[in-house]
Write an enzyme that holds these catalytic residues in place. Sequence first.
Site: not given
Ligand SMILES: [Zn+2]
Length: 878
Positions: A269-270, A273, A306, A309, A328
Amino acid sequence: MSKEEDKRVLLPTNVRPTHYTLTITPDLVNFTFKGSEVVNLNINENTNVITLHANDIEIKSAKLVNSALKTNQGFRTVNIAKNAETQTVTLTFPQEISAKTTATLHIEYTGILDDKMLGFYRSSYKDQDGKTRYMASTQFEATEARRAFPSWDEPAIKSTFDITLIVPAEMTALSNMNVVSETRLGDGKKELVAFVVGDLGYVESFTTGKHNGGKSVTVRVYAPKGEERHGDFALKIATDTLEYFAEVFGIPYPLPKCDMVAIPDFEAGAMENWGLITYRTTAVLYDPKASDAKFKQRIAYTVSHELAHQWFGNLVTMEWWTDLWLNEGFATWVGYLAVDKLFPDWEIWNQYVTEGFQRGLQLDALRSSHPIEVPVNDSSEIHQIFDAISYYKGANVIRMLSAFLGEKVFLSGVKRYLMRHKFSNASTDDLWKALTEESGNDVSKFMTLWTKMAGHPVLTVEEPGNTLKIRQCRFLSSGVASPEEDNTVWWVPLGVDLGPTETHHEIRSVVLTQKEMTLVLPEKYDFYQLNARKTGVFRVNYTPERLSKLGQAVKKGLLGTSDRIGIMADAGALAASGYGKTSGLLNFIKNFEDEEQYIVWIEINSRLSNLLNVWFEQPDHIYQGLLKFQRQLVSKLVAKLGWEYSDNDDYLTTMLRSLVIKMAGRANDPDTVKEAHRKFHSFTKRNEESALHPNIRGVVFEIVLSYGGGNEEFDSILKYYSEARTADQKVVALTGLGFAQSDELIQRALKFSTSEEVRNQDIIYAFNGLQSNRKSRRALWNFVKENFYMVRLILFDLLHERYAKSLALFEHIIKFGTELFASEDDIKDVEKFFSNKNCKEFERPLQQSIENIRANAAWVERDAKDVEEWLKINGYIQ
Ligand SMILES: [Zn+2]
């Protein structure tokens, strides 16, 4: 160190990198790239051999320059040995270099810009003049950085990076940091390094700078030129979320910029980075005039996930993939937290109870589940744990703990953990330690089993006198656990709800720490439920009488949204596994004809779909009886909501309308089917864009093909696909094609979905439709079997005889192809088919699929009569 860790396939420790200086020159005409790399090394042992990761790249030359030699001539390698199995290359040099010195390793190499969606790869798209154009992007997680540059590709080995991309002047080149020629990524992990090259446009915004010492962060959404204007929604989410996280975690976003890029071909999905987040187009671009509203929520959540993260995973990194859930599970939970903050009216946490919460529980109810902290040894095992356990069971456990400690205390503990381990590695124990210090509770004592053992409990409740006798055992969807499988005693916060007073529900905080306990209730209790608000990670098995009383409570409006969902979900899971009866579930659902909450309807729909899916080859009058029940259940609401979308509708009403029309249409409601055809024809024949609102197009495609549609309608949807203005319209059309009914059209849908016209990343949408359609489910599986090597060819690298292309997508194909069958013969068939194939790299999803078929088969066997009788008694069949 535990025993399992010894099996990890790790690089030798004789040398360690500290810094990479990387120059990459992509060639978007011949689809190759040249790389030039200098790695600064610390030499830990006397050695003349260096082994590092490299996969599918050709090393042209390698040279070692040692500081002790006091010359920068260095010496060239005498041997370069590749090992395809371990994805490493071993460089041998003519002389030994000494321990406790430093050296630089100079490597010249070349690679292919292929279309595998891994490593450094190419992606294609049509520009505004309809011309095919190419861009190049990276996908390095989990172990794919080694496809772009030779490296020490393990999460615990951190280095800094300077990245230079040499590209034609008209191209945009992006990397993790601002100036491409000076990309220094502090303390980076290989899988977080990224670069993108293409003809891109962007939209831009800035954070206020309140959380970054007065400096604001530049946030941009990039897309192929011309499409960037659809990045506005994601841009707003990103800017707001960065501020929110900086505040909650007490640590500002550490980079000066945050770029997000839409990549037309993308495996996941994504990808988070650091400073350069890459996305599947549908997860970041939104056209308010042309997109289905459901994509809006997906974008809001994906962007938040994201960005989470950037703290969980990037700022603080797991030691090894065993702790993947720390990335996650946290990003999932925190992603919901941020969406809830930005869009309180979406009731995203209630949605979590029907979506992520259930996904975590479902996978974890299999014998082939795995602990949240799972030993993994090599790359083939690592990629298989990016699953609902790491994401959703991880988030479930966090949500349970946060509810128990209180969100405020919990977040303070998280802040402590992040502060302590920023720019460094951390493990699950480090998190428990910080939470213990913050809360004064011995968190690791009660959480350890939740992350170290697979499974979760079902609590069976009996009601002798005014007591509750509660007993826990491991819940398995394919039947009752044997004594050997049932040896975990979980720590279970019970959340005993003793019912509504004038103003609130009285909830007692009681924790079950033994196999069994007895709770004394007030003398005259009438109502109770366990797991109030459904924050606990367990199922509750009530007596049939109690379940029916809870059904009455639903009718009286005594239960909140998450409780209505959770009790139904438990009743569904327990019926499917044999703890309860399917008639009990159906009786419970019958109480919902006046329900008007969208999120509860998601759960009703998923329970009924589940039943219809498993009953798909039962006698037709039974199947039709179930459809009649569904039809009658939604009829009131369909009539009330109508088909017209208004700008004044709130988001949940908009979503509810689409859902109930879908449910009525699937159940062959004559008025709904007629209206769907009418709208479809105005839309396709008379080209009236406004005749079919984007929110309802997918639903109408499905209804029209399911009931009465033929070649003409199929061709119209194909035309819509080829002319689609946005990536999400393509997804909607592809899924719709899967509902073709005739053999001929089913074959066309299958062929089309694996043709050149469909991106590899999108095959799964067509297969998802074909799996949901009971007429095409067997054809889909036959197609996968007959074309196994073709499917492999699309998704795998046949030449190298290993599954080099996207395994994540292939896992979906295996699951879509098989997991909804419901007979012993099907288990035999699937096992036979794979018996002569090497399944090492998809063993986990395959076993999970087989176990699902087994559970389905047992369910039908057990309850076919029960369902038939219930349909008769309730007048849905004669
Ligand atoms: Zn993730």
